[in-house]
Motif scaffolding. Structure first.
Motif, PDB file in Angstrom:
ATOM      1  N   SER A  62      13.908  -5.007 146.556  1.00  0.00           N
ATOM      2  CA  SER A  62      13.379  -4.191 147.653  1.00  0.00           C
ATOM      3  C   SER A  62      13.830  -2.743 147.557  1.00  0.00           C
ATOM      4  O   SER A  62      13.284  -1.871 148.229  1.00  0.00           O
ATOM      5  CB  SER A  62      13.810  -4.774 149.002  1.00  0.00           C
ATOM      6  N   ARG A  63      14.810  -2.456 146.706  1.00  0.00           N
ATOM      7  CA  ARG A  63      15.345  -1.097 146.665  1.00  0.00           C
ATOM      8  C   ARG A  63      14.334  -0.099 146.126  1.00  0.00           C
ATOM      9  O   ARG A  63      14.290   1.046 146.551  1.00  0.00           O
ATOM     10  CB  ARG A  63      16.628  -1.077 145.819  1.00  0.00           C
ATOM     11  N   GLY A  64      13.552  -0.472 145.157  1.00  0.00           N
ATOM     12  CA  GLY A  64      12.567   0.444 144.580  1.00  0.00           C
ATOM     13  C   GLY A  64      12.154  -0.049 143.216  1.00  0.00           C
ATOM     14  O   GLY A  64      12.870  -0.821 142.583  1.00  0.00           O
ATOM     15  N   LEU A  65      11.019   0.397 142.741  1.00  0.00           N
ATOM     16  CA  LEU A  65      10.487  -0.137 141.487  1.00  0.00           C
ATOM     17  C   LEU A  65      11.217   0.392 140.264  1.00  0.00           C
ATOM     18  O   LEU A  65      11.131  -0.189 139.189  1.00  0.00           O
ATOM     19  CB  LEU A  65       8.995   0.201 141.388  1.00  0.00           C
ATOM     20  N   ILE A  66      11.954   1.488 140.379  1.00  0.00           N
ATOM     21  CA  ILE A  66      12.575   2.102 139.215  1.00  0.00           C
ATOM     22  C   ILE A  66      14.042   1.744 139.082  1.00  0.00           C
ATOM     23  O   ILE A  66      14.663   1.938 138.043  1.00  0.00           O
ATOM     24  CB  ILE A  66      12.404   3.645 139.271  1.00  0.00           C
ATOM     25  N   THR A  67      14.675   1.205 140.154  1.00  0.00           N
ATOM     26  CA  THR A  67      16.128   1.074 140.169  1.00  0.00           C
ATOM     27  C   THR A  67      16.731  -0.319 140.037  1.00  0.00           C
ATOM     28  O   THR A  67      17.942  -0.417 139.889  1.00  0.00           O
ATOM     29  CB  THR A  67      16.690   1.670 141.482  1.00  0.00           C
ATOM     30  N   PRO A  68      15.989  -1.430 140.131  1.00  0.00           N
ATOM     31  CA  PRO A  68      16.660  -2.734 140.204  1.00  0.00           C
ATOM     32  C   PRO A  68      17.680  -3.025 139.115  1.00  0.00           C
ATOM     33  O   PRO A  68      18.717  -3.614 139.393  1.00  0.00           O
ATOM     34  CB  PRO A  68      15.489  -3.719 140.128  1.00  0.00           C
ATOM     35  N   ALA A  69      17.417  -2.634 137.871  1.00  0.00           N
ATOM     36  CA  ALA A  69      18.312  -3.022 136.775  1.00  0.00           C
ATOM     37  C   ALA A  69      19.562  -2.161 136.665  1.00  0.00           C
ATOM     38  O   ALA A  69      20.449  -2.474 135.881  1.00  0.00           O
ATOM     39  CB  ALA A  69      17.553  -3.008 135.445  1.00  0.00           C
ATOM     40  N   ASN A  70      19.657  -1.060 137.402  1.00  0.00           N
ATOM     41  CA  ASN A  70      20.873  -0.231 137.339  1.00  0.00           C
ATOM     42  C   ASN A  70      21.332   0.141 138.742  1.00  0.00           C
ATOM     43  O   ASN A  70      21.391   1.302 139.109  1.00  0.00           O
ATOM     44  CB  ASN A  70      20.650   1.017 136.474  1.00  0.00           C
ATOM     45  N   SER A  71      21.672  -0.877 139.514  1.00  0.00           N
ATOM     46  CA  SER A  71      22.049  -0.653 140.899  1.00  0.00           C
ATOM     47  C   SER A  71      23.161  -1.612 141.306  1.00  0.00           C
ATOM     48  O   SER A  71      23.401  -2.622 140.650  1.00  0.00           O
ATOM     49  CB  SER A  71      20.831  -0.873 141.807  1.00  0.00           C
ATOM     50  N   ILE A  72      23.835  -1.282 142.415  1.00  0.00           N
ATOM     51  CA  ILE A  72      24.864  -2.202 142.908  1.00  0.00           C
ATOM     52  C   ILE A  72      24.220  -3.491 143.402  1.00  0.00           C
ATOM     53  O   ILE A  72      24.850  -4.551 143.380  1.00  0.00           O
ATOM     54  CB  ILE A  72      25.711  -1.548 144.018  1.00  0.00           C
ATOM     55  N   GLU A  73      22.959  -3.406 143.836  1.00  0.00           N
ATOM     56  CA  GLU A  73      22.257  -4.622 144.236  1.00  0.00           C
ATOM     57  C   GLU A  73      22.075  -5.562 143.042  1.00  0.00           C
ATOM     58  O   GLU A  73      22.141  -6.781 143.187  1.00  0.00           O
ATOM     59  CB  GLU A  73      20.893  -4.279 144.841  1.00  0.00           C
ATOM     60  N   HIS A  74      21.870  -4.979 141.855  1.00  0.00           N
ATOM     61  CA  HIS A  74      21.745  -5.792 140.652  1.00  0.00           C
ATOM     62  C   HIS A  74      23.069  -6.485 140.345  1.00  0.00           C
ATOM     63  O   HIS A  74      23.098  -7.676 139.999  1.00  0.00           O
ATOM     64  CB  HIS A  74      21.319  -4.923 139.468  1.00  0.00           C
ATOM     65  N   MET A  75      24.169  -5.759 140.494  1.00  0.00           N
ATOM     66  CA  MET A  75      25.467  -6.356 140.229  1.00  0.00           C
ATOM     67  C   MET A  75      25.785  -7.461 141.236  1.00  0.00           C
ATOM     68  O   MET A  75      26.346  -8.508 140.878  1.00  0.00           O
ATOM     69  CB  MET A  75      26.555  -5.283 140.256  1.00  0.00           C
ATOM     70  N   ASP A  76      25.411  -7.256 142.488  1.00  0.00           N
ATOM     71  CA  ASP A  76      25.613  -8.296 143.493  1.00  0.00           C
ATOM     72  C   ASP A  76      24.776  -9.521 143.172  1.00  0.00           C
ATOM     73  O   ASP A  76      25.231 -10.670 143.308  1.00  0.00           O
ATOM     74  CB  ASP A  76      25.248  -7.752 144.880  1.00  0.00           C
ATOM     75  N   PHE A  77      23.555  -9.285 142.717  1.00  0.00           N
ATOM     76  CA  PHE A  77      22.666 -10.369 142.303  1.00  0.00           C
ATOM     77  C   PHE A  77      23.302 -11.178 141.163  1.00  0.00           C
ATOM     78  O   PHE A  77      23.338 -12.414 141.207  1.00  0.00           O
ATOM     79  CB  PHE A  77      21.324  -9.778 141.872  1.00  0.00           C
ATOM     80  N   LEU A  78      23.839 -10.496 140.151  1.00  0.00           N
ATOM     81  CA  LEU A  78      24.468 -11.197 139.028  1.00  0.00           C
ATOM     82  C   LEU A  78      25.665 -12.020 139.497  1.00  0.00           C
ATOM     83  O   LEU A  78      25.868 -13.158 139.050  1.00  0.00           O
ATOM     84  CB  LEU A  78      24.907 -10.200 137.963  1.00  0.00           C
ATOM     85  N   THR A  79      26.459 -11.437 140.382  1.00  0.00           N
ATOM     86  CA  THR A  79      27.634 -12.154 140.898  1.00  0.00           C
ATOM     87  C   THR A  79      27.225 -13.435 141.600  1.00  0.00           C
ATOM     88  O   THR A  79      27.839 -14.504 141.420  1.00  0.00           O
ATOM     89  CB  THR A  79      28.419 -11.253 141.870  1.00  0.00           C
ATOM     90  N   ARG A  80      26.170 -13.353 142.388  1.00  0.00           N
ATOM     91  CA  ARG A  80      25.745 -14.524 143.156  1.00  0.00           C
ATOM     92  C   ARG A  80      25.022 -15.556 142.286  1.00  0.00           C
ATOM     93  O   ARG A  80      25.096 -16.760 142.559  1.00  0.00           O
ATOM     94  CB  ARG A  80      24.887 -14.083 144.336  1.00  0.00           C
ATOM     95  N   VAL A  81      24.330 -15.113 141.251  1.00  0.00           N
ATOM     96  CA  VAL A  81      23.734 -16.066 140.308  1.00  0.00           C
ATOM     97  C   VAL A  81      24.839 -16.839 139.595  1.00  0.00           C
ATOM     98  O   VAL A  81      24.761 -18.065 139.427  1.00  0.00           O
ATOM     99  CB  VAL A  81      22.836 -15.337 139.286  1.00  0.00           C
ATOM    100  N   LYS A  82      25.880 -16.119 139.204  1.00  0.00           N
ATOM    101  CA  LYS A  82      27.015 -16.773 138.550  1.00  0.00           C
ATOM    102  C   LYS A  82      27.664 -17.793 139.473  1.00  0.00           C
ATOM    103  O   LYS A  82      27.981 -18.920 139.056  1.00  0.00           O
ATOM    104  CB  LYS A  82      28.050 -15.727 138.124  1.00  0.00           C
ATOM    105  N   SER A  83      27.821 -17.426 140.741  1.00  0.00           N
ATOM    106  CA  SER A  83      28.414 -18.351 141.716  1.00  0.00           C
ATOM    107  C   SER A  83      27.547 -19.581 141.899  1.00  0.00           C
ATOM    108  O   SER A  83      28.048 -20.713 142.005  1.00  0.00           O
ATOM    109  CB  SER A  83      28.609 -17.647 143.058  1.00  0.00           C
ATOM    110  N   ALA A  84      26.226 -19.373 141.945  1.00  0.00           N
ATOM    111  CA  ALA A  84      25.310 -20.509 142.106  1.00  0.00           C
ATOM    112  C   ALA A  84      25.387 -21.437 140.902  1.00  0.00           C
ATOM    113  O   ALA A  84      25.402 -22.668 141.047  1.00  0.00           O
ATOM    114  CB  ALA A  84      23.881 -20.001 142.300  1.00  0.00           C
ATOM    115  N   ALA A  85      25.438 -20.855 139.709  1.00  0.00           N
ATOM    116  CA  ALA A  85      25.537 -21.671 138.493  1.00  0.00           C
ATOM    117  C   ALA A  85      26.851 -22.445 138.473  1.00  0.00           C
ATOM    118  O   ALA A  85      26.879 -23.634 138.119  1.00  0.00           O
ATOM    119  CB  ALA A  85      25.424 -20.772 137.265  1.00  0.00           C
TER     120      ALA A  85
END
Length: 475
Positions: free
Chosen positions: A83-106
């Protein structure tokens, strides 16, 4: 073609005023940033991604598994990321939070096909805190990727989610094995999934169709050295699926823009042949016609107005016409970094503007304070020119203290908005290293706490040189 120095001229004495106070240019040529529209656009992006991921999971039997809460949290993080924007998802703190939570889910044991895929796709293969030299490529990892993609493509998640997995796997195989049987099989799965996507009528599916079509056209151009090959496949699939005219005209318009630039090339105007100019102009004229038809058919798609900005500087629109398309793009999506970048191109001296007009707009972008979409970063001449923070051309470019002031102002503003963002701090520390400004980059390096954004480093040696210059006592 990358030309540096276009914004590197004397910074006005009243820089702070330019950074914070509206100017006459804001009235004459507004940069739309309506708060209500921003809120609506971001909420819509979140809702569309939620419908395609979290809502599907909640309706599945997996929603009652012991690992369901961790899975929901990962999916919510994904929706925030997107939701942050079409240009920023892969280099954002939201991306890092997403990775952290995917790791936790796994780690919680999530066996949901989307979590399994994300874990392989984003953590095992593309974690920005892990160097490419540390990831390694083995047959075992390829097999895990294939298994994850197969499970996802056979799941009940919508085609708007499954199609990217199918595409990424096919491209992975093609990069490794070329025209192998495995690739051809993966390609068939992709085209079947793409066909399912085309018949979906929701807005998210249409956005995904536009996005994935660009990847297809680029791939087939590189694969066959004939961009038309990809377009014929996409067009045929769109016609079979009875895709709405506005979407087909948009994709065709962007195909014709790319075809025009193929003919022109990326060099200086003097290097273009007479035939090259002819093909360039013909294709841009055709692209303009298609995009105009797309706009008439649907005036709610910011992508159409954004694409027209590339035609604007290629064809040499008058400023008022260019501004009309820019305003349309930004009124529909105030987070539209690509539209701001397109207007900046038109304003550059190498196209139809001047150093003064480009500088005015750079400050105007900063004054939006729209750090979420990274629009203020266009004040930074290195960001505008798309230069890597390790590019040797930065050093002579940033000898100019006024140019450096713009780099620092953009960085400081971003860090103020996102103090934990490792992407921007690593980028700034690298620019400081490249330009021998270690004292100014040290705070950014220290804030990384030994965990830089490793995507910036081509190999282990480059990372070690970076660390040694900032912290030689630890080497």
């Amino acid at each position: 073609m990358v030309l540096v120095g276009c914004l590197v001229d004397t910074l006005p004495a009243d820089e702070n005023q330019l950074l914070s106070t509206p100017q006459e240019i804001d009235k004459k040529y507004p940069l739309p940033q309506d708060p209500a529209t921003i809120k609506k656009v971001r909420e819509t992006r979140y809702a569309e991604n939620k419908a395609a991921t979290l809502d599907v999971f909640k309706a599945s039997l997996n929603a009652k598994k012991p690992w369901a809460d961790a899975t929901r949290e990962a999916m919510e993080a994904y929706c925030r990321r997107m939701s942050r924007g079409l240009i920023t998802p892969a280099n954002s703190i939201e991306h890092m939070d997403f990775l952290t939570r995917v790791k936790s889910a796994a780690e919680a044991g999530s066996d949901d096909p989307l979590i399994v895929y994300w874990n392989v796709r984003f953590l095992e293969r593309n974690d920005p805190t892990v160097g490419v030299w540390e990831l390694g490529k083995t047959r075992e990892k390829r097999d895990r990727f294939k298994s994850a993609v197969t499970r996802l493509t056979e799941s009940k998640y919508p085609a708007s989610i499954r199609v990217n997995a199918a595409w990424n796997y096919a491209m992975d195989v093609h990069r490794s094995d070329g025209e192998s049987e495995e690739f051809l099989a993966a390609e068939r799965v992709f085209w079947r999934t793409f066909g399912e996507l085309l018949v979906a009528k929701d807005g998210f599916s249409q956005w995904t169709t536009h996005d994935i079509s660009q990847h297809i056209l680029t791939h087939y151009h590189g694969r066959t050295q004939n961009r038309a090959t990809g377009w014929k496949k996409v067009e045929g699939a769109m016609i079979d699926a009875k895709v709405p005219d506005h979407l087909r005209f948009l994709v065709e318009g962007e195909y014709l823009i790319a075809k025009a630039w193929d003919a022109r090339g990326t060099g200086y105007a003097s290097s273009v042949t007479k035939e090259g100019w002819k093909v360039f102009r013909e294709n841009l004229a055709d692209a303009k016609y298609r995009l105009e038809r797309a706009w008439v058919a649907d005036k709610t798609n910011a992508a159409t107005a954004t694409a027209m900005l590339t035609v604007a500087y290629g064809q040499g629109f008058e400023r008022d016409e260019m501004e009309t398309w820019f305003r349309r793009a930004m009124e529909l999506d105030p987070d539209n970094y690509l539209a701001c970048n397109g207007k900046m191109e038109w304003l550059m001296p190498r196209w139809h503007g001047t150093a003064e007009s480009a500088r005015e707009f750079a400050y105007q972008c900063y004054r939006t304070r729209n750090w979420s979409a990274q629009i203020p970063l266009l004040l930074d001449p290195t960001a505008k020119e798309r230069l890597s923070p390790t590019d040797p051309r930065l050093k002579p470019m940033l000898v100019d203290e006024d140019a450096w002031a713009r780099v620092k102002a953009a960085h400081d503003g971003y860090v103020n908005a996102y103090p934990k963002d490792k992407w921007i701090r690593t980028r700034f520390a690298l620019i400081c290293e490249t330009t021998d400004r270690l004292d100014e980059g040290r705070s950014a390096f220290t804030a990384l706490e030994g965990k830089p954004w490793k995507w910036f480093f081509k190999d282990k040696q480059a990372l070690e040189r970076f660390e040694a210059r900032y912290a030689p006592e630890k080497r």
